[in-house]
Design a protein around this motif. Structure first.
Motif, PDB file in Angstrom:
ATOM      1  N   ASP A  40      45.708  32.873  42.715  1.00  0.00           N
ATOM      2  CA  ASP A  40      45.804  33.932  41.717  1.00  0.00           C
ATOM      3  C   ASP A  40      45.691  33.350  40.320  1.00  0.00           C
ATOM      4  OD1 ASP A  40      46.134  35.820  43.703  1.00  0.00           O
ATOM      5  OD2 ASP A  40      48.324  35.712  43.638  1.00  0.00           O
ATOM      6  N   ASN A  41      46.317  32.202  40.092  1.00  0.00           N
ATOM      7  CA  ASN A  41      46.256  31.548  38.790  1.00  0.00           C
ATOM      8  C   ASN A  41      44.823  31.117  38.477  1.00  0.00           C
ATOM      9  OD1 ASN A  41      47.091  30.514  36.388  1.00  0.00           O
ATOM     10  ND2 ASN A  41      47.899  28.624  37.262  1.00  0.00           N
ATOM     11  N   GLU A  42      44.128  30.579  39.472  1.00  0.00           N
ATOM     12  CA  GLU A  42      42.739  30.164  39.278  1.00  0.00           C
ATOM     13  C   GLU A  42      41.862  31.369  38.971  1.00  0.00           C
ATOM     14  OE1 GLU A  42      41.605  28.065  42.763  1.00  0.00           O
ATOM     15  OE2 GLU A  42      43.036  26.448  42.432  1.00  0.00           O
ATOM     16  N   LYS A  43      42.107  32.468  39.650  1.00  0.00           N
ATOM     17  CA  LYS A  43      41.333  33.681  39.393  1.00  0.00           C
ATOM     18  C   LYS A  43      41.561  34.172  37.975  1.00  0.00           C
ATOM     19  CE  LYS A  43      41.183  35.363  44.136  1.00  0.00           C
ATOM     20  NZ  LYS A  43      41.609  36.422  45.058  1.00  0.00           N
ATOM     21  N   GLN A  45      42.439  32.353  35.384  1.00  0.00           N
ATOM     22  CA  GLN A  45      41.771  31.434  34.465  1.00  0.00           C
ATOM     23  C   GLN A  45      40.276  31.690  34.434  1.00  0.00           C
ATOM     24  OE1 GLN A  45      42.889  27.528  35.745  1.00  0.00           O
ATOM     25  NE2 GLN A  45      44.913  27.634  34.796  1.00  0.00           N
ATOM     26  N   GLU A  46      39.685  31.963  35.610  1.00  0.00           N
ATOM     27  CA  GLU A  46      38.255  32.269  35.678  1.00  0.00           C
ATOM     28  C   GLU A  46      37.938  33.548  34.915  1.00  0.00           C
ATOM     29  OE1 GLU A  46      34.309  31.809  36.497  1.00  0.00           O
ATOM     30  OE2 GLU A  46      35.919  30.375  36.915  1.00  0.00           O
ATOM     31  N   LYS A  47      38.790  34.556  35.039  1.00  0.00           N
ATOM     32  CA  LYS A  47      38.595  35.807  34.300  1.00  0.00           C
ATOM     33  C   LYS A  47      38.671  35.568  32.795  1.00  0.00           C
ATOM     34  CE  LYS A  47      40.307  39.069  37.740  1.00  0.00           C
ATOM     35  NZ  LYS A  47      41.363  40.030  38.063  1.00  0.00           N
ATOM     36  N   GLU A  48      39.653  34.772  32.385  1.00  0.00           N
ATOM     37  CA  GLU A  48      39.793  34.469  30.965  1.00  0.00           C
ATOM     38  C   GLU A  48      38.579  33.723  30.436  1.00  0.00           C
ATOM     39  OE1 GLU A  48      43.452  32.401  30.450  1.00  0.00           O
ATOM     40  OE2 GLU A  48      44.674  34.116  31.085  1.00  0.00           O
ATOM     41  N   GLU A  49      38.062  32.792  31.225  1.00  0.00           N
ATOM     42  CA  GLU A  49      36.871  32.040  30.817  1.00  0.00           C
ATOM     43  C   GLU A  49      35.663  32.967  30.673  1.00  0.00           C
ATOM     44  OE1 GLU A  49      34.499  28.882  29.696  1.00  0.00           O
ATOM     45  OE2 GLU A  49      36.674  28.987  29.868  1.00  0.00           O
ATOM     46  N   GLN A  50      35.488  33.868  31.620  1.00  0.00           N
ATOM     47  CA  GLN A  50      34.379  34.822  31.542  1.00  0.00           C
ATOM     48  C   GLN A  50      34.544  35.761  30.348  1.00  0.00           C
ATOM     49  OE1 GLN A  50      31.590  34.835  33.306  1.00  0.00           O
ATOM     50  NE2 GLN A  50      32.315  33.019  34.391  1.00  0.00           N
ATOM     51  N   PHE A  51      35.757  36.178  30.098  1.00  0.00           N
ATOM     52  CA  PHE A  51      36.020  37.043  28.948  1.00  0.00           C
ATOM     53  C   PHE A  51      35.697  36.313  27.641  1.00  0.00           C
ATOM     54  CE2 PHE A  51      38.899  38.839  25.720  1.00  0.00           C
ATOM     55  CZ  PHE A  51      38.430  40.153  25.736  1.00  0.00           C
ATOM     56  N   ARG A  52      36.077  35.035  27.573  1.00  0.00           N
ATOM     57  CA  ARG A  52      35.792  34.237  26.382  1.00  0.00           C
ATOM     58  C   ARG A  52      34.286  34.113  26.163  1.00  0.00           C
ATOM     59  NH1 ARG A  52      34.112  29.545  25.269  1.00  0.00           N
ATOM     60  NH2 ARG A  52      34.134  28.820  27.405  1.00  0.00           N
ATOM     61  N   LYS A  53      33.529  33.866  27.249  1.00  0.00           N
ATOM     62  CA  LYS A  53      32.074  33.766  27.134  1.00  0.00           C
ATOM     63  C   LYS A  53      31.464  35.088  26.669  1.00  0.00           C
ATOM     64  CE  LYS A  53      31.417  30.172  30.612  1.00  0.00           C
ATOM     65  NZ  LYS A  53      30.868  29.867  31.940  1.00  0.00           N
ATOM     66  N   GLN A  54      31.969  36.181  27.188  1.00  0.00           N
ATOM     67  CA  GLN A  54      31.469  37.494  26.768  1.00  0.00           C
ATOM     68  C   GLN A  54      31.742  37.722  25.284  1.00  0.00           C
ATOM     69  OE1 GLN A  54      33.378  40.280  29.344  1.00  0.00           O
ATOM     70  NE2 GLN A  54      31.944  39.930  31.038  1.00  0.00           N
ATOM     71  N   GLN A  55      32.918  37.314  24.836  1.00  0.00           N
ATOM     72  CA  GLN A  55      33.249  37.486  23.421  1.00  0.00           C
ATOM     73  C   GLN A  55      32.337  36.632  22.531  1.00  0.00           C
ATOM     74  OE1 GLN A  55      35.276  39.789  22.194  1.00  0.00           O
ATOM     75  NE2 GLN A  55      35.571  40.437  24.299  1.00  0.00           N
ATOM     76  N   GLU A  56      31.979  35.426  23.001  1.00  0.00           N
ATOM     77  CA  GLU A  56      31.055  34.586  22.246  1.00  0.00           C
ATOM     78  C   GLU A  56      29.683  35.238  22.138  1.00  0.00           C
ATOM     79  OE1 GLU A  56      30.941  30.763  24.072  1.00  0.00           O
ATOM     80  OE2 GLU A  56      32.996  30.262  23.506  1.00  0.00           O
ATOM     81  N   VAL A  57      29.212  35.819  23.234  1.00  0.00           N
ATOM     82  CA  VAL A  57      27.918  36.497  23.219  1.00  0.00           C
ATOM     83  C   VAL A  57      27.959  37.683  22.267  1.00  0.00           C
ATOM     84  CG1 VAL A  57      26.324  37.870  24.630  1.00  0.00           C
ATOM     85  CG2 VAL A  57      27.239  35.726  25.515  1.00  0.00           C
ATOM     86  N   LEU A  58      29.031  38.456  22.316  1.00  0.00           N
ATOM     87  CA  LEU A  58      29.154  39.595  21.395  1.00  0.00           C
ATOM     88  C   LEU A  58      29.184  39.138  19.939  1.00  0.00           C
ATOM     89  CD1 LEU A  58      31.719  41.842  23.293  1.00  0.00           C
ATOM     90  CD2 LEU A  58      29.313  42.309  22.881  1.00  0.00           C
TER      91      LEU A  58
END
Length: 185
Positions: A40-43, A45-58
């Protein structure tokens, strides 16, 4: 009063915090023993990483910085296509990088110089049998066995009888004498 995460940021909940009332803190999930809960913790962290990448693209889209990168890439490609000297230089650099990568792989995973050679069955290997089945090259594959006695025996019973000694042909090697001795007794 227990507040959910969404309710914690409402003006009413913020007002309650300012007046001295304490809002409920989000409870941390305890991990199970021996790492069972770590997925669950890894999931997360993966969600947070994807969210961060999306924010960079935006952010890049909002600031139009992506257009500058596109212009740079297009200029590089057009120079590569139009300038033969530059094209030659870039190709040599690519070849050098490729060669260096191959050498690095060869150093990391060397091929053994000595070893046991295990022969393989060459069935289906075009180098050895031309890619055809070896049993189809036998002499009587197409027309069958030329033994005329077996032509009228589709089940092979005569041949099976011969294997057990039934119906053997009499020869000149003394087979008749052996038969006569048995009858005489």
């Amino acid at each position: 009063m227990q507040l959910t995460q969404r309710q914690c940021f409402t003006p009413a909940a913020l007002g309650q915090q300012r007046r001295g009332r304490r809002a409920a803190a989000p409870a941390a999930r305890p991990a199970a023993l021996f790492g069972w809960g770590s997925k669950d913790n890894e999931k997360e962290q993966e969600k947070e990483e994807q969210f961060r990448k999306q924010q960079e693209v935006l952010q890049r889209r909002r600031s139009n910085s992506w257009q500058a990168e596109v212009r740079e890439r297009r200029a590089e490609v057009s120079r590569y296509m139009q300038d033969p000297a530059y094209k030659k230089q870039v190709d040599e650099e690519k070849r050098a990088r490729f060669k260096a990568r191959k050498e690095q792989e060869a150093r990391e995973n060397p091929e053994p110089k000595f070893g046991i050679i295990i022969p393989l069955a060459p069935f289906g290997m075009a180098d050895y049998d031309g890619g055809e089945r070896f049993d189809l090259r036998l002499p009587y594959v197409d027309q069958g066995d030329p033994d005329q006695e077996l032509a009228n025996d589709p089940l092979g019973l005569k041949q099976l009888g011969r294997a057990f000694g039934i119906g053997k042909k009499k020869g000149n090697n003394g087979g008749d004498a052996a038969q006569g001795k048995r009858k005489g007794k």
